[in-house]
Design a protein around this motif. Sequence first.
Motif, PDB file in Angstrom:
ATOM      1  N   UNK A 140       0.915  -1.354  -0.287  1.00 42.09           N
ATOM      2  CA  UNK A 140      -0.084  -0.285  -0.210  1.00 42.09           C
ATOM      3  C   UNK A 140       1.154   1.527   0.166  1.00 42.09           C
ATOM      4  N   UNK A 141       2.083   1.396   0.630  1.00 41.35           N
ATOM      5  CA  UNK A 141       2.604   2.490   1.470  1.00 41.35           C
ATOM      6  C   UNK A 141       3.498   2.541  -0.644  1.00 41.35           C
TER       7      UNK A 141
ATOM      8  N   UNK B 163       5.529  20.677  -4.635  1.00 36.71           N
ATOM      9  CA  UNK B 163       5.817  21.703  -3.360  1.00 36.71           C
ATOM     10  C   UNK B 163       4.338  20.408  -2.437  1.00 36.71           C
ATOM     11  N   UNK B 164       2.951  20.635  -3.833  1.00 32.66           N
ATOM     12  CA  UNK B 164       2.507  19.051  -3.201  1.00 32.66           C
ATOM     13  C   UNK B 164       2.666  18.169  -2.971  1.00 32.66           C
TER      14      UNK B 164
ATOM     15  N   UNK C 106       3.104  13.346   3.638  1.00 29.72           N
ATOM     16  CA  UNK C 106       1.984  12.453   5.173  1.00 29.72           C
ATOM     17  C   UNK C 106       2.162  11.392   4.792  1.00 29.72           C
ATOM     18  N   UNK C 107       2.349  10.585   3.777  1.00 33.99           N
ATOM     19  CA  UNK C 107       2.324   9.522   3.267  1.00 33.99           C
ATOM     20  C   UNK C 107       3.370   8.625   3.953  1.00 33.99           C
ATOM     21  N   UNK C 108       4.612   9.489   4.509  1.00 33.31           N
ATOM     22  CA  UNK C 108       6.002   8.970   4.993  1.00 33.31           C
ATOM     23  C   UNK C 108       5.335   9.167   6.836  1.00 33.31           C
ATOM     24  N   UNK C 109       5.189   9.971   6.669  1.00 36.00           N
ATOM     25  CA  UNK C 109       4.268  10.016   8.009  1.00 36.00           C
ATOM     26  C   UNK C 109       3.349   8.648   8.795  1.00 36.00           C
ATOM     27  N   UNK C 110       2.350   8.555   7.942  1.00 37.53           N
ATOM     28  CA  UNK C 110       1.054   7.318   7.844  1.00 37.53           C
ATOM     29  C   UNK C 110       2.048   6.380   8.054  1.00 37.53           C
ATOM     30  N   UNK C 111       2.686   5.941   6.857  1.00 43.50           N
ATOM     31  CA  UNK C 111       3.354   4.849   6.878  1.00 43.50           C
ATOM     32  C   UNK C 111       4.351   4.137   8.267  1.00 43.50           C
TER      33      UNK C 111
END
Length: 109
Positions: free
Chosen positions: A15-16, A31-32, A39-44
């Motif tokens: 998923x990651x 930048x987006x 954000x995805x890295x933090x969630x993962x």
Amino acid sequence: MSNNTNTALGILAGTAIGATLGILFAPDKGSVTRRKISEKATETTDAIGAKAMEVKEAIVSSAQDHKASMDERISELVEDGSYKAEDLITALETKLEVLKKKNKNLRSA
């Protein structure tokens, strides 16, 4: 590790990777895209940390269960050995009495 844990980690990693690739190929500004990747890295990272804690707790629980079981088994073995030692001592004392009587009879003869 169990198959369930391996499967869960595989799904999480897939998923990651999929989310990261989707973000990289999306037509957004740099930048987006960087913000989305962050954000995805933090969630993962959070998900992996939670799963690691879950696995750790399962291992600790299993180790405690095995230790309790082992302690109980050792106590049973010690108790069983104690009874067998007592039986052996009684049998040896009986044999010793028989030998003493035989020796006494031999001396009398």
